[in-house]
Design a protein around this motif. Structure first.
Motif, PDB file in Angstrom:
ATOM      1  N   LEU A 179       7.621  -4.561  -8.648  1.00 27.45           N
ATOM      2  CA  LEU A 179       6.350  -4.073  -8.115  1.00 27.45           C
ATOM      3  C   LEU A 179       6.292  -2.554  -8.182  1.00 27.45           C
ATOM      4  O   LEU A 179       5.303  -1.978  -8.623  1.00 27.45           O
ATOM      5  CB  LEU A 179       6.188  -4.547  -6.658  1.00 27.45           C
ATOM      6  CG  LEU A 179       4.997  -3.995  -5.868  1.00 27.45           C
ATOM      7  CD1 LEU A 179       3.680  -4.348  -6.534  1.00 27.45           C
ATOM      8  CD2 LEU A 179       5.035  -4.523  -4.430  1.00 27.45           C
ATOM      9  N   ASP A 237      10.627  -4.164  -3.053  1.00 30.30           N
ATOM     10  CA  ASP A 237       9.601  -3.136  -3.185  1.00 30.30           C
ATOM     11  C   ASP A 237       8.448  -3.297  -2.205  1.00 30.30           C
ATOM     12  O   ASP A 237       7.714  -2.340  -1.945  1.00 30.30           O
ATOM     13  CB  ASP A 237       9.053  -3.129  -4.616  1.00 30.30           C
ATOM     14  CG  ASP A 237      10.083  -2.675  -5.629  1.00 30.30           C
ATOM     15  OD1 ASP A 237      11.046  -1.997  -5.221  1.00 30.30           O
ATOM     16  OD2 ASP A 237       9.936  -3.007  -6.818  1.00 30.30           O
ATOM     17  N   SER A 238       8.252  -4.493  -1.670  1.00 29.14           N
ATOM     18  CA  SER A 238       7.171  -4.673  -0.699  1.00 29.14           C
ATOM     19  C   SER A 238       7.536  -4.060   0.652  1.00 29.14           C
ATOM     20  O   SER A 238       6.664  -3.858   1.500  1.00 29.14           O
ATOM     21  CB  SER A 238       6.846  -6.147  -0.518  1.00 29.14           C
ATOM     22  OG  SER A 238       7.988  -6.864  -0.082  1.00 29.14           O
ATOM     23  N   HIS A 239       8.820  -3.760   0.857  1.00 34.37           N
ATOM     24  CA  HIS A 239       9.272  -3.082   2.075  1.00 34.37           C
ATOM     25  C   HIS A 239       9.323  -1.590   1.804  1.00 34.37           C
ATOM     26  O   HIS A 239      10.027  -1.142   0.896  1.00 34.37           O
ATOM     27  CB  HIS A 239      10.653  -3.588   2.496  1.00 34.37           C
ATOM     28  CG  HIS A 239      11.264  -2.814   3.618  1.00 34.37           C
ATOM     29  ND1 HIS A 239      10.837  -2.921   4.919  1.00 34.37           N
ATOM     30  CD2 HIS A 239      12.276  -1.897   3.632  1.00 34.37           C
ATOM     31  CE1 HIS A 239      11.556  -2.119   5.689  1.00 34.37           C
ATOM     32  NE2 HIS A 239      12.431  -1.493   4.930  1.00 34.37           N
ATOM     33  N   TYR A 581      -0.434   0.276  -3.702  1.00 36.96           N
ATOM     34  CA  TYR A 581      -0.385  -1.080  -3.143  1.00 36.96           C
ATOM     35  C   TYR A 581      -0.078  -1.095  -1.651  1.00 36.96           C
ATOM     36  O   TYR A 581      -0.314  -2.106  -0.979  1.00 36.96           O
ATOM     37  CB  TYR A 581       0.617  -1.944  -3.915  1.00 36.96           C
ATOM     38  CG  TYR A 581       2.071  -1.533  -3.803  1.00 36.96           C
ATOM     39  CD1 TYR A 581       2.904  -2.090  -2.841  1.00 36.96           C
ATOM     40  CD2 TYR A 581       2.624  -0.608  -4.686  1.00 36.96           C
ATOM     41  CE1 TYR A 581       4.235  -1.737  -2.744  1.00 36.96           C
ATOM     42  CE2 TYR A 581       3.952  -0.251  -4.607  1.00 36.96           C
ATOM     43  CZ  TYR A 581       4.762  -0.807  -3.636  1.00 36.96           C
ATOM     44  OH  TYR A 581       6.084  -0.447  -3.555  1.00 36.96           O
ATOM     45  N   TYR A 582       0.476   0.000  -1.095  1.00 32.47           N
ATOM     46  CA  TYR A 582       0.662   0.049   0.358  1.00 32.47           C
ATOM     47  C   TYR A 582      -0.136   1.174   1.011  1.00 32.47           C
ATOM     48  O   TYR A 582      -0.631   1.032   2.129  1.00 32.47           O
ATOM     49  CB  TYR A 582       2.145   0.171   0.732  1.00 32.47           C
ATOM     50  CG  TYR A 582       2.851   1.407   0.233  1.00 32.47           C
ATOM     51  CD1 TYR A 582       2.864   2.580   0.978  1.00 32.47           C
ATOM     52  CD2 TYR A 582       3.553   1.396  -0.969  1.00 32.47           C
ATOM     53  CE1 TYR A 582       3.531   3.719   0.533  1.00 32.47           C
ATOM     54  CE2 TYR A 582       4.226   2.512  -1.420  1.00 32.47           C
ATOM     55  CZ  TYR A 582       4.200   3.676  -0.675  1.00 32.47           C
ATOM     56  OH  TYR A 582       4.865   4.796  -1.119  1.00 32.47           O
ATOM     57  N   HIS A 591      -6.098  -4.354   2.064  1.00 25.52           N
ATOM     58  CA  HIS A 591      -5.595  -4.601   0.724  1.00 25.52           C
ATOM     59  C   HIS A 591      -6.766  -4.956  -0.196  1.00 25.52           C
ATOM     60  O   HIS A 591      -7.833  -5.385   0.266  1.00 25.52           O
ATOM     61  CB  HIS A 591      -4.567  -5.736   0.730  1.00 25.52           C
ATOM     62  CG  HIS A 591      -3.243  -5.351   1.281  1.00 25.52           C
ATOM     63  ND1 HIS A 591      -2.433  -4.411   0.673  1.00 25.52           N
ATOM     64  CD2 HIS A 591      -2.580  -5.758   2.402  1.00 25.52           C
ATOM     65  CE1 HIS A 591      -1.320  -4.274   1.375  1.00 25.52           C
ATOM     66  NE2 HIS A 591      -1.393  -5.072   2.430  1.00 25.52           N
TER      67      HIS A 591
END
Length: 681
Positions: A179, A237-239, A581-582, A591
């Motif tokens: 990501l 990567d989402s963290h 994305y974040y 989002h």
């Protein structure tokens, strides 16, 4: 505690009597950027009798050069130690002070080099294919720890430094599976990751300590040289965060995680007795708008302690400047096993503070200026501090922790600055529509005549969670030198005024932050009769570019605008920015697929038909934070609707163009801004 503050020089338009002759100082020019030296990263020797630091210049080929200097701690002038068309950075004394190690690109890639403090030529230590990173000596002097990119598909012993010709091979296709596959600082990510490397000083060998496919960041050494501390993100990567790990160097032990993957931590340092670790960080209570705080962790138990529970301000340096911005902040530094010194930012100032861990914070130094770096010699209770203010790009001072006395040690650029009319800002306080107190500054135009009328330019900082203040800012001085009044402010969302203030912009981009800026403008026009309200300009970069776009879609009161590295469309920003994305959810509140209408409502592109202000669009082609497609969309729609717009693309430039971009492009950028405002204002 009584503090003897340094004399703050005020360079104004006034004439100076020099030996009976009147000398008129000239206005600041764009070209002055190429004549200033930038001092940073001081490091005091272990004996406390001298310190090393770096000085950055722009050479005759319009490239950056960074050299190493040394100076006695209390006497003597600075002496340059390295020379040439090179970048020598991060000089660090060996524990016995007999040598320094530093990072240099002398061989073509950044490698570790060493120099004897008694003189002699630099010697190359590492020969790694992908270069080395910032060095950290072990306390016993046996090893040097650093982080470097490592290719997992090639034996480490085979990853040796290549020649310039070998490095210029054709690029292969890049297969992307993560990501987070790019960053503005490093570009597109390949399958390499930053690993911790241990360099054996005696045997001149480098050995990797880690191999997991994540980036590792060096924190430091335990006092007994038996363990290291580092940060990394093993949560995917989402963290968005960094955890702290302790890695023993004996018996093949695995790293031990200190934090619970609930936040992000950096600037780590080990207490002198080895029982505690201090760091900056937060737990995302307000997402990306959360103020950093100062923490300690018990090394044995992992017990976490907040040292600044009632200190409602940003820990660290968040000052915005195009000269001294984010320069080598050392993080928390231990004085002894109980006391820590650190920097903190508020009200347009960055100062130095001390805590003993009992919740009480003592002010060591805080004035109308910008402490951008420091080094501590604990045994003598002396700091070397780098201080900048609006009339000084930056110098070093000795500061006593015992009595607060301070003495200037360097006088960089003084001879050159003595020729210039550097404007000192006038501080302005304004009450917002909802009663909040706002702070900003006004620079008077060069050679100011109160009988004349002057155009004004409103400057808007990026972030938005950053801070304008009492620091040298070349661009602002150039505009004042061209005859403009310059207004720069900290609207809500800025650091320096407490957690609720920083958080207030989230979910409201273009709302009360826009009202804050207009309140500042209205107040300034009412207060200063010399400003011509028919000749107003506005400019800003990143968030400041977004706000410039928003302003010209919501008011026609500005006669000209310059938007830089801006955001125009949150819908596409979500997928093209390295943080989209974040960051989009953090700042706008949704989002992409959850609430696209909300993102579109906060996008200046939606209101492009309403633009009547002539708009100059400046953007770096390598910008991955606010990618250039934002400028392309913005320009294309404006031109389709026959709006007055010009688009200037800067090759080889990323999001840092105005601060650390190629010097020739920094010059070109300033020329474009000045010419645009000169034409319309």
């Amino acid at each position: 505690m009584m503090i003897n503050y340094p004399v703050i020089r005020e360079y104004t338009h006034a004439d100076k009597n020099n030996g009976g002759m009147m000398m008129t100082k000239r206005a600041v020019e764009i070209e002055d950027l190429f004549s200033l030296v930038q001092y940073s990263d001081p490091q005091i020797s272990h004996t406390g009798n001298m310190y090393v630091f770096t000085g950055r210049i722009i050479n005759e080929n319009q490239d950056y050069n960074e050299h190493i200097y040394t100076q006695g701690l209390h006497e003597g002038d600075p002496r340059q130690w390295t020379f040439g068309n090179v970048n020598d950075r991060f000089p660090r004394f060996s524990p016995d002070d007999q040598s320094i190690i530093f990072l240099s690109n002398r061989s073509g890639t950044d490698q570790l080099w060493s120099m004897s403090t008694n003189g002699g030529a630099p010697k190359q230590l590492t020969y790694l294919e992908h270069g080395a990173g910032k060095p950290h000596w072990s306390p016993d002097g046996r090893y040097i720890l650093f982080a470097a990119n490592v290719d997992p598909d090639v034996a480490f012993s085979e990853q040796v430094e290549k020649t310039k010709h070998e490095r210029q091979k054709e690029k292969n296709p890049l297969k992307i599976e993560r990501l987070k596959y790019k960053s503005d600082a490093a570009g597109l990510h390949d399958h390499k990751s930053k690993q911790l490397i241990l360099f054996d000083v005696e045997n001149k060998t480098s050995t990797p300590l880690t191999e997991d496919a994540v980036d590792h960041t060096v924190g430091g050494w335990s006092p007994d040289s038996r363990a290291i501390v580092f940060t990394a993100n093993f949560q995917g990567d989402s963290h968005i965060g960094q955890d702290i790990f302790i890695q023993p160097l004996q018996n093949g032990e695995k790293p031990r995680q200190l934090t619970a993957s609930e936040g992000t931590y950096h600037g780590i340092s080990w207490s002198p007795d080895g029982t505690q670790i201090a760091c900056f960080g937060h737990t995302y209570t307000h997402d990306g708008a959360t103020q950093n705080q100062l923490w300690t962790f018990d090394v044995s138990s992992g017990e976490k302690k907040l040292l600044t529970p009632a200190f409602d301000r940003e820990i660290g340096d968040v000052m915005i400047s195009d000269f001294q911005s984010g320069q080598h902040n050392p993080g928390p530094v231990w004085i002894d096993d109980h006391s820590i010194v650190f920097t903190s930012s508020r009200l347009g100032r960055t100062g130095i503070f001390k805590t003993t861990g009992d919740g009480e914070i003592q002010t060591i130094y805080e004035h109308d200026d910008h402490v951008y770096t420091f080094s501590l010699h604990a045994k003598s209770s002396i700091l070397i501090v780098g201080i900048s203010h609006p009339a000084d790009p930056g110098n070093f001072y000795t500061l006593s922790l015992e009595d607060g006395s301070i003495t200037q040690r360097t006088f960089a650029n003084d001879a050159y600055l003595s020729e210039l009319s550097l404007q000192t800002p006038e501080t302005i306080h304004v009450t917002a529509s909802d009663g909040w107190t706002l702070e900003g500054w006004l620079l008077y135009p060069y050679d100011f005549d109160p009988k004349k009328k002057y155009p004004l330019i409103l400057e808007i900082h990026g972030g938005p969670h950053a801070m304008y203040g009492y620091s040298f800012f070349h661009e602002l001085q150039v505009l004042a030198g061209k005859g403009y009044a310059v207004l720069y402010t900290n609207p809500r969302g800025s650091h320096g005024y407490g957690q609720p203030f920083v958080d207030a912009v989230r979910g409201d981009y273009g709302g009360k932050d826009y009202s804050d800026l207009m309140a500042f403008l209205d107040n300034t026009l009412d207060r200063y009769s010399f400003i011509d309200d028919t000749r107003l300009g506005v400019t800003g970069g990143s968030y400041g570019g977004f706000m410039t776009n928003w302003i010209v879609t919501h008011t026609n009161r500005f006669k000209a605008a310059v938007t830089q590295r801006s955001i125009a469309n949150w819908l596409s920003f979500y997928g093209v920015s390295d943080i989209g994305y974040y960051f989009t959810k953090w700042e706008i509140g949704a989002h992409l697929l959850d609430d696209p209408e909300k993102l579109w409502d906060h996008s200046p592109l939606k209101y492009a038909r309403d633009v009547e202000t002539p708009l100059l669009i400046l953007h770096g082609e390598n910008d991955l934070r606010c990618p250039i497609e934002q400028a392309e969309q913005w320009f294309t729609v404006l031109k389709y609707y026959d709006k007055e717009a010009v688009f200037v693309r800067f090759p080889e430039a990323n999001h840092e163009l105005s601060r650390n971009g190629p010097p020739r492009l920094r010059r070109a950028r300033l020329e474009e801004i000045v010419q645009w405002f000169d034409h319309y204002l």
